[in-house]
Write a protein that holds these residues in place. Structure first.
Motif, PDB file in Angstrom:
ATOM      1  N   GLU A 145       0.796  -1.220  -0.009  1.00 48.50           N
ATOM      2  CA  GLU A 145       0.100  -0.028   0.045  1.00 48.50           C
ATOM      3  C   GLU A 145       0.682   1.339  -0.070  1.00 48.50           C
ATOM      4  O   GLU A 145       0.153   2.449  -0.105  1.00 48.50           O
ATOM      5  CB  GLU A 145      -0.819  -0.056   1.263  1.00 48.50           C
ATOM      6  CG  GLU A 145      -2.038  -1.205   1.301  1.00 48.50           C
ATOM      7  CD  GLU A 145      -3.000  -0.850   0.320  1.00 48.50           C
ATOM      8  OE1 GLU A 145      -3.513   0.367   0.285  1.00 48.50           O
ATOM      9  OE2 GLU A 145      -3.704  -1.786  -0.120  1.00 48.50           O
TER      10      GLU A 145
ATOM     11  N   LYS B   9      -1.434   2.160  13.905  1.00 47.88           N
ATOM     12  CA  LYS B   9      -3.015   2.036  13.246  1.00 47.88           C
ATOM     13  C   LYS B   9      -2.805   2.138  11.834  1.00 47.88           C
ATOM     14  O   LYS B   9      -3.834   1.359  11.133  1.00 47.88           O
ATOM     15  CB  LYS B   9      -3.170   3.293  14.038  1.00 47.88           C
ATOM     16  CG  LYS B   9      -4.053   3.157  15.392  1.00 47.88           C
ATOM     17  CD  LYS B   9      -4.733   4.308  15.679  1.00 47.88           C
ATOM     18  CE  LYS B   9      -4.281   4.545  17.298  1.00 47.88           C
ATOM     19  NZ  LYS B   9      -4.335   6.071  17.592  1.00 47.88           N
ATOM     20  N   GLU B  10      -1.751   2.727  11.320  1.00 45.08           N
ATOM     21  CA  GLU B  10      -1.603   2.887   9.764  1.00 45.08           C
ATOM     22  C   GLU B  10      -1.660   1.434   9.248  1.00 45.08           C
ATOM     23  O   GLU B  10      -2.066   1.130   8.284  1.00 45.08           O
ATOM     24  CB  GLU B  10      -0.639   3.727   9.411  1.00 45.08           C
ATOM     25  CG  GLU B  10      -0.934   5.098   9.427  1.00 45.08           C
ATOM     26  CD  GLU B  10       0.114   6.005   8.815  1.00 45.08           C
ATOM     27  OE1 GLU B  10       0.314   7.110   9.111  1.00 45.08           O
ATOM     28  OE2 GLU B  10       1.462   5.330   8.468  1.00 45.08           O
TER      29      GLU B  10
ATOM     30  N   GLU C 277      -4.692  -0.592   9.409  1.00 44.03           N
ATOM     31  CA  GLU C 277      -5.599   0.228   8.181  1.00 44.03           C
ATOM     32  C   GLU C 277      -5.251  -0.488   6.836  1.00 44.03           C
ATOM     33  O   GLU C 277      -5.965  -1.044   6.053  1.00 44.03           O
ATOM     34  CB  GLU C 277      -5.668   1.373   8.151  1.00 44.03           C
ATOM     35  CG  GLU C 277      -6.643   2.134   9.291  1.00 44.03           C
ATOM     36  CD  GLU C 277      -6.398   3.706   9.380  1.00 44.03           C
ATOM     37  OE1 GLU C 277      -5.947   4.228   8.310  1.00 44.03           O
ATOM     38  OE2 GLU C 277      -6.594   4.104  10.206  1.00 44.03           O
ATOM     39  N   ALA C 278      -3.914  -0.623   6.501  1.00 44.61           N
ATOM     40  CA  ALA C 278      -3.478  -1.110   5.176  1.00 44.61           C
ATOM     41  C   ALA C 278      -3.711  -2.590   5.223  1.00 44.61           C
ATOM     42  O   ALA C 278      -3.428  -3.033   4.085  1.00 44.61           O
ATOM     43  CB  ALA C 278      -1.853  -0.973   5.410  1.00 44.61           C
ATOM     44  N   GLN C 279      -4.164  -3.232   6.083  1.00 42.65           N
ATOM     45  CA  GLN C 279      -4.400  -4.665   5.915  1.00 42.65           C
ATOM     46  C   GLN C 279      -5.810  -4.919   4.854  1.00 42.65           C
ATOM     47  O   GLN C 279      -5.900  -6.026   4.407  1.00 42.65           O
ATOM     48  CB  GLN C 279      -4.896  -5.166   7.420  1.00 42.65           C
ATOM     49  CG  GLN C 279      -3.518  -5.471   8.402  1.00 42.65           C
ATOM     50  CD  GLN C 279      -2.642  -6.268   7.380  1.00 42.65           C
ATOM     51  OE1 GLN C 279      -2.555  -7.524   7.419  1.00 42.65           O
ATOM     52  NE2 GLN C 279      -1.468  -5.666   6.805  1.00 42.65           N
ATOM     53  N   GLU C 280      -6.660  -3.823   5.047  1.00 46.58           N
ATOM     54  CA  GLU C 280      -7.909  -4.239   4.679  1.00 46.58           C
ATOM     55  C   GLU C 280      -7.666  -4.513   2.805  1.00 46.58           C
ATOM     56  O   GLU C 280      -6.882  -4.368   2.289  1.00 46.58           O
ATOM     57  CB  GLU C 280      -8.727  -3.027   4.481  1.00 46.58           C
ATOM     58  CG  GLU C 280      -9.787  -2.986   5.833  1.00 46.58           C
ATOM     59  CD  GLU C 280      -9.090  -2.704   7.083  1.00 46.58           C
ATOM     60  OE1 GLU C 280      -8.966  -1.608   7.335  1.00 46.58           O
ATOM     61  OE2 GLU C 280      -8.635  -3.752   7.686  1.00 46.58           O
TER      62      GLU C 280
END
Length: 314
Positions: A259, A307-308, A311-314
């Motif tokens: 990402e 946290k970023e 989030e990038a996991q999605e």
DNA sequence: ACACGTAGAGAACTGGT
DNA sequence: ACCAGCACTCTACGTGT
């Protein structure tokens, strides 16, 4: 001379037998991996760091000839910290022979002539003399900054290249030497700030910065952004986290890199954040403080990054 | 004790003049 | 050569669980 060499050799030999090292991981018993650039010994399977900061840059003393008596094939290690790489011969200043006896006047005159020419050859031209001075400075600065010797050697190489590329015109030797140290420290992963190097330098911060700009551009000295995944093993190991967590952390980083959220951020930050996030995901309790400690990153920074990552996991 | 948030400062780089 | 702006990280403080 002969006697001292063997004496040294023997001592080395006895040392070697006492510090015998094992080549299997104490945890899982699989093969160990030696990473010479980072000075780590780690397990191939579970990533456990068995040993750190192993440094042995010494010569190789074993003999391959016959019964192990003759070790004379090795000399001193060469080093980029000496302008001639430590390869030149040395003529003593005392007019004595090997047994300490005074020399005849004829011999003395001969030696004086030899010395004179030796000196002329040693610093043959301006370049060599320049290099000689610069490397002296490099050595002084690296030791003042508490940097390992390898950094000094890298700095020496950088300086040599700068000299070859004719980058010193209009710049002081000291400025370029300092810039070389700065660059070398970064490349070795033990960076010092511009301020820090400027303090031990004889030129001011601005000049160092300019010299560095020039040198790094002209020499294409890109400090390769280190892969955050390279830190994961060590951090996980330091925090007593299992291989499962480390694996998870790597996955997080894979996704993050995919990402492109990692670009511009310090690799240690990303690795630390990934390890922290992975620990949570795998139900292992680690505090942000612990992670920030081993990764040498501020807690807040871990916070803002992990946290970023999630989030990038999605 | 720990996690989380915000503000301000500092360091290093970039691009415009 | 110099400056302004930038993205990131840090320290220092706060609140919430």
């Amino acid at each position: 001379m002969q006697a001292t060499t063997t004496a040294v050799g023997r001592e080395r030999e006895t040392n070697e037998t006492t510090t015998e090292r094992e080549d299997a991981c104490p945890e899982c018993g699989s093969a160990l991996e030696h990473d010479d650039t980072r000075g780590e010994v780690s397990c191939r399977e579970c990533g456990l760091i068995v040993d750190e900061d192993v440094v042995d840059r010494g010569p190789e003393w074993r003999s391959f000839e016959g019964d192990g008596e003759n070790r004379s094939r090795v000399g001193a290690p060469t080093t980029n910290l000496m302008h001639d790489k430590g390869l030149s011969s040395v003529i003593g200043w005392q007019d004595k022979d090997a047994y300490g006896k005074r020399l005849s006047s004829r011999k003395r005159r001969q030696l004086a002539r030899l010395r004179k020419w030796d000196e002329r050859f040693r610093a043959r031209d301006d370049q060599e003399r320049n290099l000689k001075q610069a490397l002296g400075e490099v050595e002084r600065m690296t030791s003042a900054l508490g940097l390992p010797e390898t950094v000094g050697e890298t700095a020496g190489v950088v300086y040599r290249r700068a000299l070859d590329e004719d980058l010193l015109r209009g710049r002081s030797i000291e400025a370029v030497a300092t810039a070389s140290v700065y660059a070398a420290a970064r490349q070795a992963g033990v960076p010092r700030s511009l301020d820090e190097v400027a303090i031990v330098s004889r030129v001011d911060r601005l000049r160092v910065q300019r010299a560095y700009r020039q040198v790094s551009r002209e020499l294409g000295l890109e400090v390769p952004p280190t892969d955050p995944r390279e830190y994961v093993e060590r951090y996980a190991s330091d925090l007593d986290l299992p291989g499962e967590t480390a694996r998870r952390a790597r996955e997080l980083l894979d996704a993050a890199i995919e990402e492109n959220v990692h670009s511009g951020k310090s690799p240690t930050t990303m690795a630390g954040a990934a390890v922290y996030a992975a620990a949570r995901l795998t139900n292992h309790s680690v505090t942000q403080a612990d992670v920030s400690e081993v990764a040498n990153v501020a807690r807040v920074t871990i916070r803002s990054r992990y946290k970023e990552l999630l989030e990038a996991q999605e």
